[in-house]
Design a protein around this motif. Structure first.
Motif, PDB file in Angstrom:
ATOM      1  N   LYS A 210       0.830  -1.206   0.000  1.00  0.00           N
ATOM      2  CA  LYS A 210       0.000   0.000   0.000  1.00  0.00           C
ATOM      3  C   LYS A 210       0.867   1.259   0.000  1.00  0.00           C
ATOM      4  CE  LYS A 210      -4.280  -1.687   2.090  1.00  0.00           C
ATOM      5  NZ  LYS A 210      -5.182  -1.642   3.280  1.00  0.00           N
ATOM      6  N   GLY A 211       2.061   1.162   0.565  1.00  0.00           N
ATOM      7  CA  GLY A 211       2.984   2.296   0.572  1.00  0.00           C
ATOM      8  C   GLY A 211       3.805   2.425  -0.696  1.00  0.00           C
ATOM      9  N   GLY A 212       3.640   1.486  -1.634  1.00  0.00           N
ATOM     10  CA  GLY A 212       4.347   1.569  -2.912  1.00  0.00           C
ATOM     11  C   GLY A 212       5.554   0.673  -3.044  1.00  0.00           C
ATOM     12  N   THR A 213       5.812  -0.189  -2.046  1.00  0.00           N
ATOM     13  CA  THR A 213       6.935  -1.123  -2.112  1.00  0.00           C
ATOM     14  C   THR A 213       6.412  -2.508  -2.452  1.00  0.00           C
ATOM     15  OG1 THR A 213       8.189   0.115  -0.456  1.00  0.00           O
ATOM     16  CG2 THR A 213       8.826  -2.182  -0.809  1.00  0.00           C
ATOM     17  N   SER A 214       6.973  -3.131  -3.491  1.00  0.00           N
ATOM     18  CA  SER A 214       6.457  -4.426  -3.959  1.00  0.00           C
ATOM     19  C   SER A 214       7.000  -5.569  -3.105  1.00  0.00           C
ATOM     20  CB  SER A 214       6.799  -4.644  -5.431  1.00  0.00           C
ATOM     21  OG  SER A 214       8.201  -4.651  -5.625  1.00  0.00           O
ATOM     22  N   ALA A 215       6.664  -5.532  -1.820  1.00  0.00           N
ATOM     23  CA  ALA A 215       7.175  -6.527  -0.876  1.00  0.00           C
ATOM     24  C   ALA A 215       6.618  -7.916  -1.181  1.00  0.00           C
ATOM     25  CB  ALA A 215       6.809  -6.131   0.545  1.00  0.00           C
ATOM     26  N   GLN A 216       7.401  -8.924  -0.820  1.00  0.00           N
ATOM     27  CA  GLN A 216       6.975 -10.315  -0.993  1.00  0.00           C
ATOM     28  C   GLN A 216       7.849 -11.227  -0.146  1.00  0.00           C
ATOM     29  OE1 GLN A 216       6.432 -11.594  -5.033  1.00  0.00           O
ATOM     30  NE2 GLN A 216       6.551 -13.762  -4.520  1.00  0.00           N
ATOM     31  N   VAL A 217       7.264 -11.850   0.888  1.00  0.00           N
ATOM     32  CA  VAL A 217       8.022 -12.833   1.653  1.00  0.00           C
ATOM     33  C   VAL A 217       8.052 -14.139   0.863  1.00  0.00           C
ATOM     34  CG1 VAL A 217       7.593 -11.805   3.894  1.00  0.00           C
ATOM     35  CG2 VAL A 217       5.965 -13.455   2.976  1.00  0.00           C
ATOM     36  N   ARG A 218       9.056 -14.991   1.162  1.00  0.00           N
ATOM     37  CA  ARG A 218       9.233 -16.216   0.389  1.00  0.00           C
ATOM     38  C   ARG A 218       9.509 -17.395   1.308  1.00  0.00           C
ATOM     39  NH1 ARG A 218      11.373 -12.067  -2.931  1.00  0.00           N
ATOM     40  NH2 ARG A 218      10.215 -11.990  -4.892  1.00  0.00           N
ATOM     41  N   SER A 219       9.201 -18.566   0.811  1.00  0.00           N
ATOM     42  CA  SER A 219       9.432 -19.800   1.553  1.00  0.00           C
ATOM     43  C   SER A 219      10.917 -20.146   1.533  1.00  0.00           C
ATOM     44  CB  SER A 219       8.640 -20.943   0.917  1.00  0.00           C
ATOM     45  OG  SER A 219       9.186 -21.241  -0.363  1.00  0.00           O
ATOM     46  N   ARG A 220      11.276 -21.140   2.334  1.00  0.00           N
ATOM     47  CA  ARG A 220      12.666 -21.590   2.356  1.00  0.00           C
ATOM     48  C   ARG A 220      13.107 -22.045   0.965  1.00  0.00           C
ATOM     49  NH1 ARG A 220      16.446 -25.549   3.129  1.00  0.00           N
ATOM     50  NH2 ARG A 220      17.919 -25.245   4.851  1.00  0.00           N
ATOM     51  N   GLY A 221      12.255 -22.769   0.277  1.00  0.00           N
ATOM     52  CA  GLY A 221      12.594 -23.232  -1.065  1.00  0.00           C
ATOM     53  C   GLY A 221      12.749 -22.087  -2.045  1.00  0.00           C
ATOM     54  N   GLU A 222      11.883 -21.096  -1.958  1.00  0.00           N
ATOM     55  CA  GLU A 222      11.994 -19.932  -2.839  1.00  0.00           C
ATOM     56  C   GLU A 222      13.249 -19.136  -2.530  1.00  0.00           C
ATOM     57  OE1 GLU A 222       7.267 -18.965  -3.671  1.00  0.00           O
ATOM     58  OE2 GLU A 222       8.177 -18.380  -1.753  1.00  0.00           O
ATOM     59  N   PHE A 223      13.592 -19.040  -1.254  1.00  0.00           N
ATOM     60  CA  PHE A 223      14.839 -18.363  -0.877  1.00  0.00           C
ATOM     61  C   PHE A 223      16.045 -19.121  -1.424  1.00  0.00           C
ATOM     62  CE2 PHE A 223      18.216 -17.742   2.439  1.00  0.00           C
ATOM     63  CZ  PHE A 223      18.521 -16.422   2.120  1.00  0.00           C
ATOM     64  N   ALA A 224      16.007 -20.437  -1.343  1.00  0.00           N
ATOM     65  CA  ALA A 224      17.131 -21.258  -1.802  1.00  0.00           C
ATOM     66  C   ALA A 224      17.416 -21.043  -3.285  1.00  0.00           C
ATOM     67  CB  ALA A 224      16.847 -22.731  -1.525  1.00  0.00           C
ATOM     68  N   ARG A 225      16.406 -20.704  -4.067  1.00  0.00           N
ATOM     69  CA  ARG A 225      16.592 -20.489  -5.509  1.00  0.00           C
ATOM     70  C   ARG A 225      17.617 -19.407  -5.802  1.00  0.00           C
ATOM     71  NH1 ARG A 225      11.538 -19.086  -8.975  1.00  0.00           N
ATOM     72  NH2 ARG A 225      13.243 -18.686 -10.448  1.00  0.00           N
ATOM     73  N   PHE A 226      17.756 -18.429  -4.913  1.00  0.00           N
ATOM     74  CA  PHE A 226      18.725 -17.355  -5.149  1.00  0.00           C
ATOM     75  C   PHE A 226      20.159 -17.877  -5.174  1.00  0.00           C
ATOM     76  CE2 PHE A 226      15.195 -14.738  -3.314  1.00  0.00           C
ATOM     77  CZ  PHE A 226      15.027 -13.884  -4.391  1.00  0.00           C
ATOM     78  N   PHE A 227      20.388 -19.053  -4.595  1.00  0.00           N
ATOM     79  CA  PHE A 227      21.737 -19.609  -4.512  1.00  0.00           C
ATOM     80  C   PHE A 227      21.992 -20.690  -5.563  1.00  0.00           C
ATOM     81  CE2 PHE A 227      20.708 -18.106  -0.202  1.00  0.00           C
ATOM     82  CZ  PHE A 227      21.768 -17.243   0.015  1.00  0.00           C
ATOM     83  N   THR A 228      21.120 -20.802  -6.543  1.00  0.00           N
ATOM     84  CA  THR A 228      21.282 -21.813  -7.585  1.00  0.00           C
ATOM     85  C   THR A 228      22.647 -21.681  -8.267  1.00  0.00           C
ATOM     86  OG1 THR A 228      18.899 -21.856  -7.995  1.00  0.00           O
ATOM     87  CG2 THR A 228      20.326 -22.716  -9.736  1.00  0.00           C
ATOM     88  N   GLY A 229      23.378 -22.794  -8.328  1.00  0.00           N
ATOM     89  CA  GLY A 229      24.686 -22.810  -8.977  1.00  0.00           C
ATOM     90  C   GLY A 229      25.827 -22.335  -8.104  1.00  0.00           C
ATOM     91  N   LEU A 230      25.539 -21.969  -6.865  1.00  0.00           N
ATOM     92  CA  LEU A 230      26.566 -21.503  -5.934  1.00  0.00           C
ATOM     93  C   LEU A 230      26.833 -22.572  -4.878  1.00  0.00           C
ATOM     94  CD1 LEU A 230      25.279 -17.849  -5.319  1.00  0.00           C
ATOM     95  CD2 LEU A 230      26.855 -18.639  -7.094  1.00  0.00           C
TER      96      LEU A 230
END
Length: 267
Positions: A210-230
């Protein structure tokens, strides 16, 4: 040596801003009534949010120290937020005085206080970039003035990606940033999750959106995707308070804070 950015724009106090709300959670002074109102709404849905902000800050300190002790001498910190001592460069330059640190944030109030981020050791260097995480090309181009991209860099995006919705392709942003970094570089992330109380976090996300920030919390699995290939450093993906805890410095309630963290190495 220090660098400075362009002059700060007028601060928009007509709507809440995530960096100022975070400053409020840390009991800082750089926030306005519109931020207080939104922050208090968040507190009403998740009363431990101030503890969460401190737990996140502690994780940043521990991750920076660990990487500096492992020989990383260059750091790119995106989503810096309003300076709160000790800042990242103070942590790493206490271990490696010649360390170079580049900060990037899109909030003009952070630019107003950027001088606090530019007090480097004589041997090292700090710089500040006024840019949004959704401008990775701009960040990378400006960072090259300070950092040597042929050598490893620690990319820090702490408490940032839960402020980037899927519609803005946060995974693609991380990949683009990492693709420009040399092997041996590291990625340090922290991220709020709704895994343990989804209803409360739906309400929190709505306050930010509502304040204009496209916030989105994520699950453990969704968080893990950021480390793909690392290659994740031990203990892998964990709740923040369980990642390399440092005795009495840790807050006793931190075990309950829904904040996933991880640090990984680029092969």
């Amino acid at each position: 040596m220090t660098d400075t950015g362009t002059g700060a724009d007028d601060i928009d106090t007509s709507k809440p801003q995530s960096a100022r709300m975070y400053d409020y959670f840390l009991d800082g002074k750089d926030n306005y009534p519109v931020d207080w109102e939104a922050a208090e709404q968040v507190i009403s849905f998740f009363p431990a949010v101030k503890e969460m902000a401190r737990t996140n800050r502690d994780f940043m300190h521990r991750a920076a120290r660990l990487l500096a002790r492992r020989g990383i001498r260059q750091f790119l910190d995106i989503g810096t937020g309003i300076p709160t001592a000790p800042n990242l460069h103070q942590i790493v330059q206490a271990i490696t005085p010649a360390a170079r640190v580049v900060y990037a944030d899109n909030d003009p109030i952070v630019l107003r206080h950027a001088e606090a981020l530019l007090h480097s050791t004589p041997q090292g260097r700090t710089a500040y970039i006024r840019a949004d995480v959704q401008e990775p090309e701009k960040i990378l181009a400006a960072a090259r003035d300070t950092l040597d991209f042929d050598q490893p860099i620690a990319l820090s995006m702490v408490a940032l990606l839960h402020l980037v919705g899927d519609e803005d392709d946060p995974y693609g942003i991380v990949v683009e940033l990492l693709d420009s970094l040399a092997p041996g570089s590291h990625l340090a992330l922290s991220h709020a999750t709704g895994d343990f109380d989804p209803e409360a976090w739906e309400r929190v996300v709505e306050v930010y959106r509502k304040g204009g920030t496209s916030a989105q919390v994520r699950s453990r699995g969704e968080f893990a995707r950021f480390f793909t290939g690392l290659e994740l450093l031990a203990p892998g993906i964990e709740l923040a308070a369980r990642w390399h805890p440092e005795g009495e410095h840790q807050h006793t309630d931190g075990e309950q804070i829904p904040l996933y963290v991880g640090v990984a190495r680029k092969l």
